[in-house]
Design a protein around this motif. Sequence first.
Motif, PDB file in Angstrom:
ATOM      1  N   ARG A 130       0.833  -1.215   0.000  1.00  0.00           N
ATOM      2  CA  ARG A 130       0.000   0.000   0.000  1.00  0.00           C
ATOM      3  C   ARG A 130       0.863   1.259   0.000  1.00  0.00           C
ATOM      4  O   ARG A 130       0.612   2.199  -0.748  1.00  0.00           O
ATOM      5  CB  ARG A 130      -0.911   0.027   1.220  1.00  0.00           C
ATOM      6  CG  ARG A 130      -2.188  -0.720   1.081  1.00  0.00           C
ATOM      7  CD  ARG A 130      -3.135  -0.267   2.189  1.00  0.00           C
ATOM      8  NE  ARG A 130      -4.247  -1.153   2.344  1.00  0.00           N
ATOM      9  CZ  ARG A 130      -5.319  -1.174   1.557  1.00  0.00           C
ATOM     10  NH1 ARG A 130      -5.402  -0.352   0.534  1.00  0.00           N
ATOM     11  NH2 ARG A 130      -6.305  -2.008   1.796  1.00  0.00           N
ATOM     12  N   SER A 134       1.175   3.801  -3.259  1.00  0.00           N
ATOM     13  CA  SER A 134       0.747   5.178  -3.028  1.00  0.00           C
ATOM     14  C   SER A 134       1.856   6.167  -3.368  1.00  0.00           C
ATOM     15  O   SER A 134       1.609   7.215  -3.977  1.00  0.00           O
ATOM     16  CB  SER A 134       0.320   5.343  -1.568  1.00  0.00           C
ATOM     17  OG  SER A 134      -0.029   6.670  -1.303  1.00  0.00           O
ATOM     18  N   PRO A 139      -3.652   5.328  -6.139  1.00  0.00           N
ATOM     19  CA  PRO A 139      -4.501   5.077  -4.971  1.00  0.00           C
ATOM     20  C   PRO A 139      -4.904   3.605  -4.949  1.00  0.00           C
ATOM     21  O   PRO A 139      -5.269   3.045  -5.980  1.00  0.00           O
ATOM     22  CB  PRO A 139      -5.714   5.978  -5.202  1.00  0.00           C
ATOM     23  CG  PRO A 139      -5.706   6.321  -6.642  1.00  0.00           C
ATOM     24  CD  PRO A 139      -4.306   6.159  -7.144  1.00  0.00           C
ATOM     25  N   THR A 140      -4.764   2.973  -3.791  1.00  0.00           N
ATOM     26  CA  THR A 140      -5.163   1.573  -3.692  1.00  0.00           C
ATOM     27  C   THR A 140      -6.598   1.498  -3.192  1.00  0.00           C
ATOM     28  O   THR A 140      -7.016   2.307  -2.355  1.00  0.00           O
ATOM     29  CB  THR A 140      -4.253   0.782  -2.738  1.00  0.00           C
ATOM     30  OG1 THR A 140      -4.305   1.349  -1.435  1.00  0.00           O
ATOM     31  CG2 THR A 140      -2.826   0.765  -3.235  1.00  0.00           C
TER      32      THR A 140
END
Length: 194
Positions: A130, A134, A139-140
């Motif tokens: 993550r 990022s 964006p996850t």
Amino acid sequence: MMAFKTVVFYGSYRRDRNGVRAAQFILDQLTQRNHEVVFADALEYDFGLLDRMYKEYDPGQAPPKMEELAEHIRTADGFVVVAGEYNHSIQPGLSNLMDHFLEEYYFRPAGIICYSVGGFGGVRAAMQLRVFLSEMGMPTISSIFAISRITDALDADGKPQKESLTRHVGSFLDEFEWYEEALRHQRQEKGTPF
């Protein structure tokens, strides 16, 4: 259903690559959902250890395979990243492959699929991933699709051994496609901040 272009990243170089089962599973699921799918396998796109990023080459001077993958990334609606857990982090082959690019990822969503041969499903790698994604401008989505005991969950061709796996991946992909559509709309209608 709206068609999306999705790049699936996979980074294991190991001789016995259990995670390729997860990659094949998600490639099949995306294809069934009418995605144009590109499989970015670190073993195939073997750029060697990072020396020069794609952007550091003069236009038209990057190696052909790097240019090819840059174009796929640049024209994608989103990315699914399939990661195993190595020492509570992601595979070095995955980070090396993805580190060759940067701006090409911007403002496109990423979904994380993690796996392990044990019971944790690679979630510790997903937490590291993550932060990594990022930082590169992706964006996850909030959901993570974790596959525990991968050699029991998926056969050698990536076929699920339990129906629940297919059901759960459906919810994951519903969310991922929502982000693909939303961010594609914003890029097309309003552009990007930079």
